[in-house]
Design a protein around this motif. Structure first.
Motif, PDB file in Angstrom:
ATOM      1  N   PHE A  55       0.847  -1.181   0.000  1.00  0.00           N
ATOM      2  CA  PHE A  55       0.000   0.000   0.000  1.00  0.00           C
ATOM      3  C   PHE A  55       0.889   1.240   0.000  1.00  0.00           C
ATOM      4  N   LYS A  56       0.624   2.160  -0.919  1.00  0.00           N
ATOM      5  CA  LYS A  56       1.363   3.420  -0.944  1.00  0.00           C
ATOM      6  C   LYS A  56       1.026   4.226   0.317  1.00  0.00           C
ATOM      7  N   LYS A  57       2.042   4.733   0.968  1.00  0.00           N
ATOM      8  CA  LYS A  57       1.838   5.380   2.263  1.00  0.00           C
ATOM      9  C   LYS A  57       1.149   6.738   2.151  1.00  0.00           C
ATOM     10  N   GLY A  58       1.116   7.324   0.935  1.00  0.00           N
ATOM     11  CA  GLY A  58       0.502   8.639   0.772  1.00  0.00           C
ATOM     12  C   GLY A  58      -0.949   8.686   1.216  1.00  0.00           C
ATOM     13  N   SER A  59      -1.675   7.595   1.008  1.00  0.00           N
ATOM     14  CA  SER A  59      -3.089   7.548   1.393  1.00  0.00           C
ATOM     15  C   SER A  59      -3.270   7.575   2.905  1.00  0.00           C
ATOM     16  N   PHE A  60      -2.197   7.249   3.645  1.00  0.00           N
ATOM     17  CA  PHE A  60      -2.284   7.150   5.097  1.00  0.00           C
ATOM     18  C   PHE A  60      -1.624   8.331   5.789  1.00  0.00           C
ATOM     19  N   GLU A  61      -1.188   9.312   5.003  1.00  0.00           N
ATOM     20  CA  GLU A  61      -0.622  10.542   5.547  1.00  0.00           C
ATOM     21  C   GLU A  61      -1.654  11.658   5.615  1.00  0.00           C
ATOM     22  N   ILE A  62      -2.840  11.388   5.106  1.00  0.00           N
ATOM     23  CA  ILE A  62      -3.879  12.420   5.035  1.00  0.00           C
ATOM     24  C   ILE A  62      -4.446  12.715   6.406  1.00  0.00           C
ATOM     25  N   GLY A  63      -4.524  11.678   7.252  1.00  0.00           N
ATOM     26  CA  GLY A  63      -5.172  11.805   8.541  1.00  0.00           C
ATOM     27  C   GLY A  63      -6.610  11.318   8.467  1.00  0.00           C
ATOM     28  N   GLY A  64      -7.292  11.336   9.593  1.00  0.00           N
ATOM     29  CA  GLY A  64      -8.675  10.874   9.617  1.00  0.00           C
ATOM     30  C   GLY A  64      -8.765   9.380   9.863  1.00  0.00           C
ATOM     31  N   THR A  65      -9.973   8.878   9.784  1.00  0.00           N
ATOM     32  CA  THR A  65     -10.253   7.465  10.058  1.00  0.00           C
ATOM     33  C   THR A  65     -10.189   6.657   8.770  1.00  0.00           C
ATOM     34  N   ILE A  66      -9.510   5.518   8.835  1.00  0.00           N
ATOM     35  CA  ILE A  66      -9.404   4.611   7.699  1.00  0.00           C
ATOM     36  C   ILE A  66     -10.428   3.486   7.867  1.00  0.00           C
ATOM     37  N   TYR A  67     -11.192   3.249   6.798  1.00  0.00           N
ATOM     38  CA  TYR A  67     -12.170   2.154   6.799  1.00  0.00           C
ATOM     39  C   TYR A  67     -11.692   1.086   5.805  1.00  0.00           C
ATOM     40  N   PRO A  68     -11.040   0.022   6.290  1.00  0.00           N
ATOM     41  CA  PRO A  68     -10.534  -1.017   5.373  1.00  0.00           C
ATOM     42  C   PRO A  68     -11.678  -1.876   4.831  1.00  0.00           C
ATOM     43  N   VAL A  69     -11.541  -2.269   3.566  1.00  0.00           N
ATOM     44  CA  VAL A  69     -12.522  -3.146   2.913  1.00  0.00           C
ATOM     45  C   VAL A  69     -11.761  -4.223   2.141  1.00  0.00           C
ATOM     46  N   ALA A  70     -12.153  -5.473   2.341  1.00  0.00           N
ATOM     47  CA  ALA A  70     -11.549  -6.592   1.615  1.00  0.00           C
ATOM     48  C   ALA A  70     -12.521  -7.072   0.538  1.00  0.00           C
ATOM     49  N   ILE A  71     -12.016  -7.253  -0.685  1.00  0.00           N
ATOM     50  CA  ILE A  71     -12.834  -7.685  -1.824  1.00  0.00           C
ATOM     51  C   ILE A  71     -12.232  -8.964  -2.388  1.00  0.00           C
ATOM     52  N   LYS A  72     -13.060  -9.989  -2.527  1.00  0.00           N
ATOM     53  CA  LYS A  72     -12.597 -11.272  -3.064  1.00  0.00           C
ATOM     54  C   LYS A  72     -13.618 -11.800  -4.060  1.00  0.00           C
ATOM     55  N   TYR A  73     -13.174 -12.012  -5.320  1.00  0.00           N
ATOM     56  CA  TYR A  73     -14.046 -12.516  -6.379  1.00  0.00           C
ATOM     57  C   TYR A  73     -13.967 -14.032  -6.459  1.00  0.00           C
TER      58      TYR A  73
END
Length: 447
Positions: free
Chosen positions: A322-340
């Motif tokens: 995962f690119k760390k830029g998305s996690f430097e924004i701050g706020g709450t992270i809502y992880p979602v797992a997708i499996k086909y």
């Protein structure tokens, strides 16, 4: 001639009645008549019969090869220290001194990477255990019996002559309604119902598009759905991921501005909803991107941002860095797992091999899209934790829930070279073994 036109008109009226009243209207309201469920159950029975018939054919004809394994090399799976200890176990080596035989370890790893590395195989379709009646080109599924060939022929007719025209009609209606509806809403003045209308148009259009794929979506743990002002991050297999997630809630999309049809859709979407589109030049300016995303998250009334931190599509077997830029924004992270479920169709998009048009054609002529979506509990960065470690923690949670391999490799290797810091990590690890910092305790435990 008039009789022919009347028959054609009658068939067209029947076709539109089925599309509008039996598929589109129930989909727009989040309802289902149960036809797709019955269709999936019939498919499961047919595929199970085909699997049994193929297995019996292999017993009757040993010359028929079995399915290819997912990997052609059996790796040890141990750390560098453990494997080095096994190589050194037959010799008496004082402390952590250098031994020429250590080169065999790197030689072995190099050959394994050349033959079957862990990265490039994630950018090709996963191998199925048995034929799913979608292709005749796989060498593992040769002609077995006449009945199996007849079933395959009927499947081709159903998929291309019945399902594909139906799905294409639904897709055109869904996309047209998305552009027209959002354009009209964008012309309305700001008032309390404007956002609600925009969300309803988004939701109904994505639901129609999901029906255009014969999508069967199972959502788990809906109590953890992303909330406004948050950031939704998910593993990425296909552009259809957006349709799958937006079928259950609205999101603010993040991406680069495109031209052509995609550009028309983007401009219509941003008129009524605060999506975050960037020019190509802005995408290279990390500070500008981060600032705009932080401003979006700071407004707690705006839709949650949807981000795929891998930055590229992976083949439904793994989660890559995962690119760390998305996690430097701050706020709450809502992880979602997708499996086909790969039995009903290959959802993976190999963008370096197939363009979008050919990919959509393949997807819309497959049996169906069957997918599980897990909403994980929200996560926030811990005290003293940097963005990179936070990203890895979220990635591990997604991989564990979705039953996917958790890989440290960068998905950018799909088109680029290995970064120098990956090489340096291996060099530092071996250097610590040479100077006796890492291997002594490990070797002593193994001996």
């Amino acid at each position: 001639m008039e009789d022919l036109w009347s028959v054609a008109l009658g068939l067209l009226q029947l076709w539109m009645f089925v599309v509008v009243f039996l598929i589109m209207l129930p989909a727009m309201n989040g309802l289902s008549l149960g036809v797709t469920g019955v269709y999936i159950q019939i498919l499961v029975k047919i595929l199970e019969w085909a699997t049994i018939r193929i297995q019996r054919g292999r017993q009757e004809r040993p010359s028929v090869p079995g399915p290819l394994p997912n990997g052609i090399i059996k790796r040890e799976g141990g750390s560098m220290e453990q494997e080095m200890c096994e190589l050194r176990s037959s010799r008496t080596i004082v402390g952590g001194e250098f031994d020429l035989s250590d080169a065999l370890y790197f030689f072995k790893k190099g050959l394994e990477s050349i033959v079957d590395d862990e990265v490039t195989q994630r950018f090709s379709s996963e191998e199925l255990a048995s034929w799913n009646l979608l292709t005749r080109t796989n060498r593992n599924f040769h002609y077995i019996s006449l009945r199996l060939t007849i079933i395959w022929g009927l499947g081709v007719f159903v998929r291309y002559c019945i399902l594909f025209p139906l799905r294409l009609t639904l897709a055109l209606i869904g996309l047209s309604w998305l552009v027209v509806g959002l354009t009209i809403i964008g012309l309305l003045p700001e008032f309390s119902l404007r956002s609600w209308l925009s969300e309803m148009v988004h939701l109904t259009c994505y639901r129609i598009c999901a029906r255009a794929l014969s999508a069967t979506i199972r959502y788990h743990n809906k109590a953890n759905r992303p909330q406004k002002g948050g950031i939704c991050v998910a593993n990425h297999t296909t552009p259809i991921d957006i349709v799958i997630l937006a079928n259950d809630g609205c999101y603010a999309m993040v991406g680069q501005i495109h031209g052509g049809l995609m550009g028309i859709i983007q401009r219509a979407m941003v008129r009524s909803c605060p999506h975050v589109w960037f020019e190509r030049s802005e995408m290279k300016d990390r500070h500008t991107v981060t600032s705009r995303l932080r401003a979006h998250v700071a407004a707690k009334t705006k839709l949650p941002i949807l981000i795929f931190p891998e930055g590229t599509c992976i083949n439904n077997t793994s989660v890559m860095m995962f690119k760390k830029g998305s996690f430097e924004i701050g706020g709450t992270i809502y992880p979602v797992a997708i499996k086909y479920d790969p039995r009903f169709g290959d959802a993976f998009w190999n963008s370096s091999k197939n363009n979008m048009l050919s990919y959509l054609l393949r997807t819309m002529t497959s049996w169906a899209i069957v997918v599980n979506v897990w909403y994980l509990p929200p996560m926030t960065i811990e005290e003293g934790e940097d963005a990179a470690h936070f990203a890895n923690r979220v990635k591990s949670a997604i991989a564990s829930q979705g039953g996917l391999l958790d890989l440290a490799w960068d998905g950018g290797l799909k088109r680029g070279k290995v970064k120098d810091h990956f090489k340096e990590e291996q060099q530092k690890m071996y250097s610590s073994i040479i100077v006796g910092q890492n291997d002594i305790s490990v070797c002593d435990e193994m001996r």
